[in-house]
Design a protein around this motif. Sequence first.
Motif, PDB file in Angstrom:
ATOM      1  N   MET A 158      43.901  42.873  42.926  1.00 40.57           N
ATOM      2  CA  MET A 158      43.214  41.450  42.727  1.00 40.57           C
ATOM      3  C   MET A 158      43.566  40.941  41.435  1.00 40.57           C
ATOM      4  O   MET A 158      43.458  41.870  40.511  1.00 40.57           O
ATOM      5  N   LEU A 159      43.935  39.712  41.513  1.00 38.66           N
ATOM      6  CA  LEU A 159      44.341  39.193  40.043  1.00 38.66           C
ATOM      7  C   LEU A 159      43.186  38.672  39.258  1.00 38.66           C
ATOM      8  O   LEU A 159      42.214  38.040  39.987  1.00 38.66           O
ATOM      9  N   LYS A 160      43.146  38.565  38.026  1.00 37.83           N
ATOM     10  CA  LYS A 160      42.079  37.833  37.315  1.00 37.83           C
ATOM     11  C   LYS A 160      42.961  36.789  36.232  1.00 37.83           C
ATOM     12  O   LYS A 160      44.366  37.101  36.389  1.00 37.83           O
ATOM     13  N   TYR A 161      42.436  35.926  35.667  1.00 33.40           N
ATOM     14  CA  TYR A 161      43.222  34.852  35.178  1.00 33.40           C
ATOM     15  C   TYR A 161      42.259  34.481  33.739  1.00 33.40           C
ATOM     16  O   TYR A 161      41.200  34.502  33.756  1.00 33.40           O
ATOM     17  N   THR A 162      43.195  33.985  32.938  1.00 33.23           N
ATOM     18  CA  THR A 162      42.551  33.587  31.541  1.00 33.23           C
ATOM     19  C   THR A 162      42.699  31.886  31.658  1.00 33.23           C
ATOM     20  O   THR A 162      43.477  31.355  32.084  1.00 33.23           O
ATOM     21  N   GLU A 163      41.926  31.418  30.704  1.00 32.16           N
ATOM     22  CA  GLU A 163      41.789  30.169  30.276  1.00 32.16           C
ATOM     23  C   GLU A 163      43.172  29.492  29.719  1.00 32.16           C
ATOM     24  O   GLU A 163      43.623  28.371  29.913  1.00 32.16           O
ATOM     25  N   ASP A 164      44.032  30.325  29.309  1.00 33.89           N
ATOM     26  CA  ASP A 164      45.132  30.173  28.776  1.00 33.89           C
ATOM     27  C   ASP A 164      46.261  30.405  29.754  1.00 33.89           C
ATOM     28  O   ASP A 164      47.520  30.264  29.479  1.00 33.89           O
ATOM     29  N   HIS A 165      45.893  30.375  31.008  1.00 33.15           N
ATOM     30  CA  HIS A 165      46.949  30.338  32.266  1.00 33.15           C
ATOM     31  C   HIS A 165      47.832  31.587  32.296  1.00 33.15           C
ATOM     32  O   HIS A 165      48.722  31.560  32.710  1.00 33.15           O
ATOM     33  N   GLU A 166      47.253  32.622  31.947  1.00 31.89           N
ATOM     34  CA  GLU A 166      47.625  34.220  32.253  1.00 31.89           C
ATOM     35  C   GLU A 166      47.185  34.739  33.453  1.00 31.89           C
ATOM     36  O   GLU A 166      45.839  34.441  33.552  1.00 31.89           O
ATOM     37  N   TRP A 167      47.854  35.586  34.103  1.00 32.10           N
ATOM     38  CA  TRP A 167      47.184  36.427  35.122  1.00 32.10           C
ATOM     39  C   TRP A 167      47.325  37.840  34.631  1.00 32.10           C
ATOM     40  O   TRP A 167      48.072  38.227  34.024  1.00 32.10           O
ATOM     41  N   LEU A 168      46.138  38.535  35.328  1.00 36.92           N
ATOM     42  CA  LEU A 168      46.238  39.895  34.710  1.00 36.92           C
ATOM     43  C   LEU A 168      46.223  40.688  36.064  1.00 36.92           C
ATOM     44  O   LEU A 168      45.366  40.273  36.957  1.00 36.92           O
ATOM     45  N   ALA A 189      51.199  27.391  34.877  1.00 33.40           N
ATOM     46  CA  ALA A 189      51.724  27.197  33.455  1.00 33.40           C
ATOM     47  C   ALA A 189      53.291  27.057  33.473  1.00 33.40           C
ATOM     48  O   ALA A 189      53.912  26.489  32.780  1.00 33.40           O
ATOM     49  N   SER A 190      53.855  27.871  34.572  1.00 28.17           N
ATOM     50  CA  SER A 190      55.191  27.768  34.696  1.00 28.17           C
ATOM     51  C   SER A 190      55.840  26.125  34.857  1.00 28.17           C
ATOM     52  O   SER A 190      56.819  25.831  34.315  1.00 28.17           O
ATOM     53  N   GLU A 191      54.971  25.681  35.828  1.00 24.14           N
ATOM     54  CA  GLU A 191      55.125  24.076  36.208  1.00 24.14           C
ATOM     55  C   GLU A 191      55.104  23.226  34.991  1.00 24.14           C
ATOM     56  O   GLU A 191      55.887  22.371  34.638  1.00 24.14           O
ATOM     57  N   GLN A 192      54.025  23.428  34.092  1.00 24.65           N
ATOM     58  CA  GLN A 192      53.652  22.692  32.916  1.00 24.65           C
ATOM     59  C   GLN A 192      54.855  22.975  31.883  1.00 24.65           C
ATOM     60  O   GLN A 192      55.302  22.033  31.239  1.00 24.65           O
ATOM     61  N   LEU A 193      55.332  23.984  31.813  1.00 31.17           N
ATOM     62  CA  LEU A 193      56.416  24.401  30.837  1.00 31.17           C
ATOM     63  C   LEU A 193      57.791  23.656  31.353  1.00 31.17           C
ATOM     64  O   LEU A 193      58.523  23.489  30.376  1.00 31.17           O
ATOM     65  N   ALA A 232      58.811  22.557  25.823  1.00 30.42           N
ATOM     66  CA  ALA A 232      57.990  22.862  24.764  1.00 30.42           C
ATOM     67  C   ALA A 232      58.330  24.484  24.200  1.00 30.42           C
ATOM     68  O   ALA A 232      58.591  25.411  24.978  1.00 30.42           O
ATOM     69  N   ALA A 233      57.688  24.922  23.014  1.00 26.30           N
ATOM     70  CA  ALA A 233      57.388  26.254  22.743  1.00 26.30           C
ATOM     71  C   ALA A 233      56.016  26.659  22.776  1.00 26.30           C
ATOM     72  O   ALA A 233      55.191  25.888  22.513  1.00 26.30           O
ATOM     73  N   SER A 234      56.095  28.002  23.363  1.00 22.59           N
ATOM     74  CA  SER A 234      54.548  28.255  23.340  1.00 22.59           C
ATOM     75  C   SER A 234      54.316  29.661  23.158  1.00 22.59           C
ATOM     76  O   SER A 234      55.467  30.430  23.131  1.00 22.59           O
ATOM     77  N   VAL A 240      60.643  33.424  35.393  1.00 18.74           N
ATOM     78  CA  VAL A 240      59.400  32.597  35.318  1.00 18.74           C
ATOM     79  C   VAL A 240      59.244  31.551  35.987  1.00 18.74           C
ATOM     80  O   VAL A 240      58.158  31.418  36.681  1.00 18.74           O
ATOM     81  N   ASN A 241      59.986  30.927  36.302  1.00 16.04           N
ATOM     82  CA  ASN A 241      60.165  29.568  36.944  1.00 16.04           C
ATOM     83  C   ASN A 241      60.418  29.781  38.509  1.00 16.04           C
ATOM     84  O   ASN A 241      59.735  29.273  39.453  1.00 16.04           O
ATOM     85  N   ASP A 242      61.107  30.741  38.598  1.00 15.69           N
ATOM     86  CA  ASP A 242      61.499  31.288  40.157  1.00 15.69           C
ATOM     87  C   ASP A 242      60.108  32.060  40.908  1.00 15.69           C
ATOM     88  O   ASP A 242      59.908  31.690  41.981  1.00 15.69           O
ATOM     89  N   ASP A 243      59.498  32.791  40.142  1.00 15.52           N
ATOM     90  CA  ASP A 243      58.445  33.591  40.662  1.00 15.52           C
ATOM     91  C   ASP A 243      57.762  33.969  39.678  1.00 15.52           C
ATOM     92  O   ASP A 243      57.818  35.441  39.134  1.00 15.52           O
ATOM     93  N   PRO A 244      56.712  33.205  39.106  1.00 17.51           N
ATOM     94  CA  PRO A 244      55.789  33.753  38.104  1.00 17.51           C
ATOM     95  C   PRO A 244      54.974  35.168  38.217  1.00 17.51           C
ATOM     96  O   PRO A 244      54.876  35.732  37.285  1.00 17.51           O
ATOM     97  N   LEU A 245      54.593  35.348  39.419  1.00 21.76           N
ATOM     98  CA  LEU A 245      54.093  36.736  39.599  1.00 21.76           C
ATOM     99  C   LEU A 245      54.708  37.854  39.599  1.00 21.76           C
ATOM    100  O   LEU A 245      54.326  38.971  39.306  1.00 21.76           O
ATOM    101  N   ALA A 246      56.183  37.567  39.951  1.00 21.67           N
ATOM    102  CA  ALA A 246      57.058  38.978  40.060  1.00 21.67           C
ATOM    103  C   ALA A 246      57.468  38.908  38.251  1.00 21.67           C
ATOM    104  O   ALA A 246      57.962  40.031  38.015  1.00 21.67           O
ATOM    105  N   ALA A 247      57.670  37.736  37.637  1.00 23.86           N
ATOM    106  CA  ALA A 247      58.182  38.058  36.484  1.00 23.86           C
ATOM    107  C   ALA A 247      57.285  38.270  35.555  1.00 23.86           C
ATOM    108  O   ALA A 247      56.828  37.339  34.416  1.00 23.86           O
ATOM    109  N   TRP A 248      56.569  39.383  35.358  1.00 24.48           N
ATOM    110  CA  TRP A 248      55.505  40.002  34.360  1.00 24.48           C
ATOM    111  C   TRP A 248      56.248  39.913  32.875  1.00 24.48           C
ATOM    112  O   TRP A 248      57.298  40.096  32.683  1.00 24.48           O
TER     113      TRP A 248
END
Length: 118
Positions: free
Chosen positions: A1-11, A26-30, A59-61, A85-93
């Motif tokens: 089960m994933l958890k999320y931060t307000e900074d758009h990270e998944w854990l 986050a990937s879409e925004q970048l 942008a840089a982040s 990261v753009n192709d599959d954000p969940l696989a690109a940890w």
Amino acid sequence: MLKYTEDHEWLKQDGDEITVGITAHASEQLGDVVFIELPEVGREVEAGEEIVVIESVKAASDITAPVAGVITAVNEDLPDAPGAVNDDPLAAWFFRIRPTDADLSGFMDEAAYNELIG
């Protein structure tokens, strides 16, 4: 089960380690990610410390450590293929961390995160 931060990270907790990446939002925004600099394995970090540099055509982040702990692994494929990261954000940890406190109850679940991003 994933958890999320307000900074758009998944854990994702796996035993005594937490794997961290960025969300699809986050990937879409970048936009197209063109550069990623990862932390050193073995580095001790504090929660909120900037430890990953990510650059896109827009942008840089910085990505911060969601918890304090020690970096145990990095995704060594990302610097050579940052577009993953753009192709599959969940696989690109980005990295795995062994936290000093493994309690993730203060982070958002999927429903709360979806409410955050609207």
